[in-house]
Design a protein around this motif. Structure first.
Motif, PDB file in Angstrom:
ATOM      1  N   MET A   1      18.554   3.752 -16.011  1.00 50.34           N
ATOM      2  CA  MET A   1      18.581   4.666 -14.980  1.00 50.34           C
ATOM      3  C   MET A   1      19.577   4.634 -13.985  1.00 50.34           C
ATOM      4  SD  MET A   1      15.772   6.878 -15.064  1.00 50.34           S
ATOM      5  CE  MET A   1      15.285   7.808 -12.654  1.00 50.34           C
ATOM      6  N   PRO A   2      20.168   5.716 -13.394  1.00 48.66           N
ATOM      7  CA  PRO A   2      21.557   6.483 -12.612  1.00 48.66           C
ATOM      8  C   PRO A   2      20.781   4.816 -11.509  1.00 48.66           C
ATOM      9  CG  PRO A   2      20.497   8.020 -12.877  1.00 48.66           C
ATOM     10  CD  PRO A   2      19.718   7.835 -13.734  1.00 48.66           C
TER      11      PRO A   2
ATOM     12  N   LYS B   1      23.909  -1.172 -14.241  1.00 51.13           N
ATOM     13  CA  LYS B   1      24.426  -0.879 -15.023  1.00 51.13           C
ATOM     14  C   LYS B   1      26.614  -1.695 -14.680  1.00 51.13           C
ATOM     15  CE  LYS B   1      22.872   2.304 -16.041  1.00 51.13           C
ATOM     16  NZ  LYS B   1      23.132   3.960 -16.022  1.00 51.13           N
TER      17      LYS B   1
ATOM     18  N   ILE C   1      32.331  14.128 -12.064  1.00 52.97           N
ATOM     19  CA  ILE C   1      31.829  14.333 -12.713  1.00 52.97           C
ATOM     20  C   ILE C   1      30.385  15.861 -12.355  1.00 52.97           C
ATOM     21  CG2 ILE C   1      28.779  13.389 -13.595  1.00 52.97           C
ATOM     22  CD1 ILE C   1      30.693  11.010 -14.324  1.00 52.97           C
TER      23      ILE C   1
ATOM     24  N   PHE D   1      29.379  18.907 -14.276  1.00 47.95           N
ATOM     25  CA  PHE D   1      27.657  19.755 -14.557  1.00 47.95           C
ATOM     26  C   PHE D   1      28.082  21.466 -14.286  1.00 47.95           C
ATOM     27  CE2 PHE D   1      24.713  17.376 -15.706  1.00 47.95           C
ATOM     28  CZ  PHE D   1      24.999  16.014 -15.780  1.00 47.95           C
TER      29      PHE D   1
ATOM     30  N   PHE E   1      28.538  18.225 -20.471  1.00 47.02           N
ATOM     31  CA  PHE E   1      28.530  17.542 -20.062  1.00 47.02           C
ATOM     32  C   PHE E   1      28.097  16.561 -21.319  1.00 47.02           C
ATOM     33  CE2 PHE E   1      26.831  12.829 -18.936  1.00 47.02           C
ATOM     34  CZ  PHE E   1      27.995  12.723 -17.963  1.00 47.02           C
ATOM     35  N   ARG E   2      27.019  16.885 -22.149  1.00 49.36           N
ATOM     36  CA  ARG E   2      26.446  15.560 -22.521  1.00 49.36           C
ATOM     37  C   ARG E   2      26.908  15.995 -24.187  1.00 49.36           C
ATOM     38  NH1 ARG E   2      23.392  13.240 -19.533  1.00 49.36           N
ATOM     39  NH2 ARG E   2      22.088  14.119 -18.714  1.00 49.36           N
TER      40      ARG E   2
ATOM     41  N   GLU F   1      30.315  13.663 -23.525  1.00 47.52           N
ATOM     42  CA  GLU F   1      29.680  12.301 -23.300  1.00 47.52           C
ATOM     43  C   GLU F   1      28.954  11.789 -24.588  1.00 47.52           C
ATOM     44  OE1 GLU F   1      25.288  11.897 -21.076  1.00 47.52           O
ATOM     45  OE2 GLU F   1      26.105  10.351 -20.385  1.00 47.52           O
TER      46      GLU F   1
ATOM     47  N   THR G   1      26.502   2.589 -19.872  1.00 47.65           N
ATOM     48  CA  THR G   1      26.533   4.094 -20.302  1.00 47.65           C
ATOM     49  C   THR G   1      26.105   5.061 -19.179  1.00 47.65           C
ATOM     50  OG1 THR G   1      23.971   3.327 -21.154  1.00 47.65           O
ATOM     51  CG2 THR G   1      25.427   3.126 -22.745  1.00 47.65           C
ATOM     52  N   GLY G   2      26.000   5.955 -18.743  1.00 48.52           N
ATOM     53  CA  GLY G   2      25.410   6.703 -18.173  1.00 48.52           C
ATOM     54  C   GLY G   2      24.183   6.879 -18.435  1.00 48.52           C
ATOM     55  N   GLY G   3      22.933   7.342 -17.343  1.00 46.23           N
ATOM     56  CA  GLY G   3      21.740   7.316 -16.902  1.00 46.23           C
ATOM     57  C   GLY G   3      21.037   8.110 -18.461  1.00 46.23           C
TER      58      GLY G   3
ATOM     59  N   ARG H   1      24.846  12.140  -8.213  1.00 45.51           N
ATOM     60  CA  ARG H   1      24.868  12.337  -9.202  1.00 45.51           C
ATOM     61  C   ARG H   1      23.907  13.416  -9.899  1.00 45.51           C
ATOM     62  NH1 ARG H   1      24.059   5.830  -8.510  1.00 45.51           N
ATOM     63  NH2 ARG H   1      24.775   5.542  -9.997  1.00 45.51           N
ATOM     64  N   PRO H   2      25.021  14.563 -10.028  1.00 47.33           N
ATOM     65  CA  PRO H   2      23.821  15.369 -10.080  1.00 47.33           C
ATOM     66  C   PRO H   2      22.073  16.090 -10.773  1.00 47.33           C
ATOM     67  CG  PRO H   2      26.263  15.512 -11.291  1.00 47.33           C
ATOM     68  CD  PRO H   2      25.543  14.507 -10.995  1.00 47.33           C
TER      69      PRO H   2
ATOM     70  N   ARG I   1      12.135   9.638 -19.177  1.00 48.85           N
ATOM     71  CA  ARG I   1      13.548   8.921 -19.530  1.00 48.85           C
ATOM     72  C   ARG I   1      12.932   7.503 -20.215  1.00 48.85           C
ATOM     73  NH1 ARG I   1      18.775  10.288 -16.688  1.00 48.85           N
ATOM     74  NH2 ARG I   1      18.626  12.558 -17.286  1.00 48.85           N
TER      75      ARG I   1
HETATM   76  C1  S3P Z   1      23.341  11.105 -15.315  1.00 51.33           C
HETATM   77  C2  S3P Z   1      24.015   9.711 -14.732  1.00 51.33           C
HETATM   78  C3  S3P Z   1      24.796   9.655 -14.219  1.00 51.33           C
HETATM   79  C4  S3P Z   1      26.194  10.482 -15.100  1.00 51.33           C
HETATM   80  C5  S3P Z   1      25.634  11.564 -15.322  1.00 51.33           C
HETATM   81  C6  S3P Z   1      24.360  12.449 -15.790  1.00 51.33           C
HETATM   82  C7  S3P Z   1      21.880  11.541 -15.518  1.00 51.33           C
HETATM   83  O1  S3P Z   1      25.302   7.890 -14.568  1.00 51.33           O
HETATM   84  O2  S3P Z   1      25.986  10.033 -16.512  1.00 51.33           O
HETATM   85  O3  S3P Z   1      25.663  11.994 -13.539  1.00 51.33           O
HETATM   86  O4  S3P Z   1      21.441  12.233 -16.434  1.00 51.33           O
HETATM   87  O5  S3P Z   1      20.976  10.507 -15.080  1.00 51.33           O
HETATM   88  P1  S3P Z   1      24.751   7.109 -14.194  1.00 51.33           P
HETATM   89  O6  S3P Z   1      23.465   6.151 -14.315  1.00 51.33           O
HETATM   90  O7  S3P Z   1      25.401   5.501 -13.708  1.00 51.33           O
HETATM   91  O8  S3P Z   1      24.405   7.348 -13.066  1.00 51.33           O
END
Ligand code: S3P
Length: 416
Positions: free
Chosen positions: A260-261, A265, A295, A299, A307-308, A311, A328-330, A364-365, A380
């Motif tokens: 998770m964000p 990590k 970021i 978005f 964004f995906r 990514e 990695t991003g969440g 974190r949008p 998730r």
């Molecule tokens: C996201 C988490 C972020 C970043 C983006 C989307 C998500 O990364 O990739 O804002 O979908 O949860 P972190 O998990 O490092 O905050």
């Protein structure tokens, strides 16, 4: 000179393996096809390994060829003794060792060997020596001694073991497989000679279906050890082969952190990379560097789908790294291809921090407030669990968290 000749050697691990076995200098020498003749006549070496595409081409220059190499028609090791050249095939021992180490039985089994090059002939000899019921080499084109992929699917759906000797799925073409495993419902074992990536898509797909599937790194180390024995006339024990395999595996495998964000990590990853002497990569930072913007702006301009897409492109390229810690991003877990790519060279750790201690932040949008954060967690959590190789419950003590991951990475039997 001791070394290895080939047309291309950019990604060979052979020097690292030989340097771990004995203290001779081992050189990687790229030769073009027109340089081969003068090299083989001049014999400027004490002993060499030979690899693609010269395993058959060197045979006419040899004074003697071992029985195994003659039967297979391919030589990967040449020893030079006062002008006299003798050729061996240690790939045979290497592949046999890989199959035996994993207790895979070929006896009485129908074996499909993918590929028609030198290594496929070695695999055929190994399958026969292990008393398979039948073995077929499969080629893309109609070739002597081979069947086609269409014939294999039509006539040998009941194959029980598959050995891949093609370069399909090999670096840099990750996420490619030579076959669709749906066509072979009776498979109980898959052996892939590919070692870069460590866990090819074929191996990954097999493991997902519950089939025992192994990559080629142990074969590479075992054939090198057998070659070194010929070079020096000195035996190398199985425990030495195991030691070098293990060292190399740790040196090549990535540590991939998902979760998770705000689970930590990046903080954990940076420290872990330092302690393992590895590179550190944060996929969000790579995205920002690549797009030259933040970021939240990505978005706002391209939406989540945009964004995906970026990514996933970043993940595809960092998946080819070796010995890196990758945070990695969440949301990377939302696309299963991302996880498979990261898993080809990496061991995936779910950094599981309890929901109560996760904090929503504006940058974190998708988790900028508590309600969104909780929603993401619910959506998730199962995906994180299903995508990881190891589930690490994280507490407040960073040192303790790092210790847990390191212990799992270094002591667990993480072979592929
Ligand atoms: C996201 C988490 C972020 C970043 C983006 C989307 C998500 O990364 O990739 O804002 O979908 O949860 P972190 O998990 O490092 O905050």
């Amino acid at each position: 000179m001791y070394g290895c000749i080939a047309e291309k050697l950019g990604h060979s691990f052979s020097k690292e393996i030989h340097n771990r076995l004995f203290d001779y200098d081992y050189e990687l020498l790229e030769l073009s096809p027109d340089e081969l003749d003068s090299f083989m006549r001049a014999k400027p070496f004490k002993a060499i390994n030979v690899t693609i595409p010269y395993k058959e081409a060197v045979i006419p220059y040899l004074d003697e060829v071992s029985e195994v190499a003659r039967k297979i028609g391919a030589v990967n090791t040449i020893v030079h003794d006062n002008g006299y050249l003798k050729g061996y095939n240690t790939d045979f021992s290497g592949l046999s060792a890989l199959i035996e180490k994993n207790s895979i039985s070929l006896q009485g089994k129908k074996v499909l060997i993918l590929g028609s090059g030198g290594t496929s002939k070695t695999a055929l000899a190994v399958a026969e020596s292990m008393e398979c019921r039948a073995a077929y080499r499969v080629s893309r084109d109609k070739k002597e001694g081979c069947i086609t992929y269409a014939e294999a699917e039509r006539l040998h759906r009941d194959a029980e073991v598959m050995i891949n000797t093609t370069p399909v799925g090999m670096y840099p073409n990750l996420y490619c497989s030579p076959v669709d495993l749906e066509a072979y419902p009776k498979l109980c074992a898959i052996v892939d000679a590919v070692y870069n990536p460590l866990r090819s898509k074929l191996v990954y797909d097999g493991q997902k279906k519950g089939i025992q599937a192994v990559g080629g790194l142990y074969m590479l180390v075992a054939q090198a050890a057998k070659a070194a024995e010929k070079f020096l006339g000195q035996a190398v024990s199985t425990s030495e082969i195991d030691r070098v395999y293990r060292e190399l595996l740790l040196l090549k495998t990535n540590v991939v952190l998902i979760g998770m964000p705000g689970s930590g990590k990046t903080t954990i990853g940076k420290r872990l990379a330092e302690e393992l002497g590895a590179d550190f990569i944060d996929t969000d930072e790579e995205i920002v560097k690549r797009e030259q913007t933040s970021i939240p702006k990505i978005f706002a301009e391209l939406g989540e789908a945009g964004f995906r897409r970026i990514e996933s492109e970043v993940i595809r390229s960092v998946s080819m790294m070796q010995h890196a810690v990758i945070a990695t991003g969440g949301g990377a877990v939302l696309n299963s291809v991302n996880m498979e790519l990261l898993g080809e060279n990496g061991r995936i750790y779910f950094i599981d921090r309890p929901l109560e201690s996760l904090i929503a932040t504006d940058d974190r949008p998708l988790s900028s407030n508590r309600a969104d954060l909780e929603k993401r967690f619910k959506e998730r959590y199962e995906k994180y669990c299903a995508s990881c190789d190891a589930h690490i419950c994280i507490g407040d003590d960073v040192n303790e968290n790092i210790k847990k991951i390191k212990e799992e990475f270094c002591h667990e039997n993480i072979g592929y």
